[in-house]
Design an enzyme around this catalytic site. Structure first.
Site, PDB file in Angstrom:
ATOM      1  N   LYS A 111      -8.235   6.122   6.859  1.00 19.63           N
ATOM      2  CA  LYS A 111      -8.029   6.238   8.123  1.00 19.63           C
ATOM      3  C   LYS A 111      -9.194   5.318   9.269  1.00 19.63           C
ATOM      4  O   LYS A 111      -8.693   5.442  10.241  1.00 19.63           O
ATOM      5  CB  LYS A 111      -7.814   7.519   8.604  1.00 19.63           C
ATOM      6  CG  LYS A 111      -6.187   8.252   7.595  1.00 19.63           C
ATOM      7  CD  LYS A 111      -6.408   9.173   8.038  1.00 19.63           C
ATOM      8  CE  LYS A 111      -5.628   9.948   7.312  1.00 19.63           C
ATOM      9  NZ  LYS A 111      -4.789   9.788   6.196  1.00 19.63           N
TER      10      LYS A 111
HETATM   11  C1  LIG Z   1      -3.796   9.879   5.640  1.00 19.67           C
HETATM   12  C2  LIG Z   1      -4.149   9.197   3.921  1.00 19.67           C
HETATM   13  C3  LIG Z   1      -3.553   9.505   3.191  1.00 19.67           C
HETATM   14  C4  LIG Z   1      -2.221   9.011   3.244  1.00 19.67           C
HETATM   15  O1  LIG Z   1      -1.587   7.892   3.969  1.00 19.67           O
HETATM   16  P1  LIG Z   1       0.028   7.490   4.575  1.00 19.67           P
HETATM   17  O2  LIG Z   1      -1.314   6.123   6.220  1.00 19.67           O
HETATM   18  O3  LIG Z   1      -0.272   8.592   5.826  1.00 19.67           O
HETATM   19  O4  LIG Z   1       0.715   7.160   3.987  1.00 19.67           O
HETATM   20  C5  LIG Z   1      -3.910   9.103   1.383  1.00 19.67           C
HETATM   21  N1  LIG Z   1      -4.891   9.273   1.315  1.00 19.67           N
HETATM   22  C6  LIG Z   1      -5.684   9.632   2.161  1.00 19.67           C
HETATM   23  C7  LIG Z   1      -7.335   9.761   1.686  1.00 19.67           C
HETATM   24  C8  LIG Z   1      -5.954   9.563   3.428  1.00 19.67           C
HETATM   25  O5  LIG Z   1      -6.441  10.364   3.856  1.00 19.67           O
END
Ligand SMILES: *Cc1c(COP(=O)(O)O)cnc(C)c1O
Length: 495
Positions: A111
């Site tokens: 993120k």
């Molecule tokens: C948010 C997240 C995901 C999923 O990503 P999306 O964009 O919501 O599909 C997968 N792995 C981790 C570690 C995350 O923080």
């Protein structure tokens, strides 16, 4: 000109800056542009370019109302020394396949790629109603990862403040410390007596409270906004790393310009993988995008049957950031796959609200399935894969990445098409589960687990995570659900 409107109607006509500031359309839809795909990114010139140069190529197509100076400033602030790898999202061999690490940013989860730049975008948008002193207060409820990445992104960002709520006692020791030790003069962190859903619902009520909005505007010149993954400004930065992966495969002479590649993506809210679809629409040669889910396999069922049904049990798993029943960003993919049919999308989303389910027409499902593959892993399989990946490749993966690794192992491999697994978190964010999976001692604190993991695998914990043990705790507020609104109002006064 590139303008944005809702996935559910064509009445809006917003610039990308306005869409970023606004977040979500008034009818509940997500902002999309019909110009997507009209201008391609030049893939022949990718090899040899830095991440920052590729980011400029991609973002100037997707956010055309930002000036060159603005975009370059945003990019250099967001993708600088806070990343532990100069490639930002390095691609490494993994057996016969490849892994792209998205976790080398300040909070060790993918993120960061979007949340490091979103505040910089926001700082360069201007208020629509003429109040030049207006400041944006981001309010977020988090079950763990998003809160910290948002805090790190918005800390000391011009014209903004951020308030994060998390459920008391329901996040891991590392996650709680990541948030409660956050530096910055515009950040606020608060534990809530209740679970994540309670906190999330209260935040939605806070956003919907007109009287509060009026008080905040007149007393403090503050508007509330959210940093969640449906904001255009969070989606488009993620398109960049798909192009970066392609550039790196060109440089490593794995492919030639024009060759197709496949991406396997651990998926929750469908943001990460949707960015891959946008990359394809911008001209990247993507053969398949593979949706990997955990035990909450609502997307697997949708992609195999054409029916999206959120009425099902919710499982809290060892891959918490993928524990989702409503994948919000799917709506954008459906919009483009339906041939930009806002009426159909409005109808489907109405069905989802009213009946908890919707079904897409058969020809549309066939079109979706020709691009999107799918699979899912249960928790035992996740643990097995963490061990399998270590044993076969001497590479440690976290439980989210392990879902993708499992799905990739299940797929037939076409030797002519390289596969890239997107790795979404550092294993050191989840040291206890990783140690248990590898048969290592997991009896101590999270920090002891990190040390055991480092010793056994010859890897190093990210300094920002290991250092939390001795970091200074700045926030220890705990409030009732009913007091969250008050907390936001007080925080707004200090902006
Ligand atoms: C948010 C997240 C995901 C999923 O990503 P999306 O964009 O919501 O599909 C997968 N792995 C981790 C570690 C995350 O923080």
């Amino acid at each position: 000109m590139t303008t944005f409107h809702s996935t559910r109607s064509t009445t809006d006509s917003l610039t990308s800056k306005q869409a970023i500031r606004k977040g979500i359309a008034d009818d509940g839809g997500l902002f999309v542009t019909d110009s997507l795909g009209e201008t391609h990114v030049d893939i022949a010139s990718l090899a040899g370019k830095s991440y920052q140069q590729i980011a400029f190529d991609v973002l100037s197509v997707l956010l055309p109302d930002f000036t060159e100076t603005e975009l370059k400033a945003c990019i250099s602030e967001a993708y600088g020394a806070q990343w532990s790898d100069e490639k930002i999202t390095p691609v490494k061999p993994l057996g016969d396949d490849y892994v792209m690490e998205l976790f080398n940013g300040p909070t060790s989860a993918f993120k960061d790629v979007a949340l490091q730049i979103l505040p910089r975008f926001m700082a360069r948008t201007t208020p629509t109603d003429g109040d030049d002193n207006e400041k944006i207060m981001i309010v977020t409820a988090t079950s763990g990862d998003t809160g910290k990445a948002a805090l790190a992104g918005f800390a000391d960002a011009e014209g903004t403040g951020i308030t994060v709520f998390y459920p008391e006692g329901k996040v891991s020791q590392v996650q709680e410390l990541q948030m409660s030790t956050q530096a910055g003069s515009n950040v606020n962190v608060c534990a809530v007596k209740g679970n994540f859903d309670d906190a999330q619902s209260a935040v939605k009520r806070i956003f919907g409270d007109r009287e509060l909005a009026n008080r905040l505007a007149s007393d403090s010149h503050v508007v509330l906004s959210s940093a969640n993954s449906i904001n255009v400004g969070r989606l488009v930065p993620q398109v960049v790393y798909y192009f970066s992966a392609y550039a790196q495969l060109l440089e490593q002479q794995v492919i030639n310009v024009g060759d197709e590649v496949e991406f396997v993506v651990p998926t929750g809210n469908f943001g990460d993988i949707l960015a891959g679809y946008y990359a394809k629409l911008l001209g990247l040669p993507v053969k398949h995008l593979v949706v990997a889910s955990d035990k909450n396999n609502v997307l697997f069922d949708f992609l195999t049957s054409g029916t999206y049904n959120r009425q099902r049990p919710f499982y809290q798993t060892i891959s918490p950031s993928m524990d989702i029943l409503i994948s919000s960003n799917l709506e954008r993919m459906l919009y483009y796959m339906s041939g930009k049919d806002t009426r159909l999308i409005a109808m489907l989303m109405n069905d989802l609200n009213q009946w908890g389910a919707y079904e897409v027409p058969e020809p549309m499902l066939a079109k979706i399935r020709s691009l999107f593959g799918t699979g899912w892993a249960d928790e035992d399989q996740v643990r097995e894969m963490i061990a399998d990946c270590w044993n076969k490749n001497h590479y440690v993966i976290d439980p989210h990445t392990a879902c993708g690794y499992y799905v990739m192992q299940q797929m037939p491999r076409d030797p002519l098409t390289p596969r890239v697994l997107l790795s979404t978190a550092s294993p050191y964010k989840f040291p206890r589960v990783v140690n248990e999976s590898l048969g290592l001692d997991a009896s101590g604190t999270d920090f002891e687990c990190m040390d055991v993991l480092a010793e056994a695998t010859g890897t190093t914990a990210p300094a920002a995570l290991r250092g939390l043990e001795t970091a200074n705790v700045r926030f220890d507020h705990v409030v009732d659900i009913d007091s969250m609104e008050d907390f936001v109002e007080q925080a707004a006064k200090t902006l």
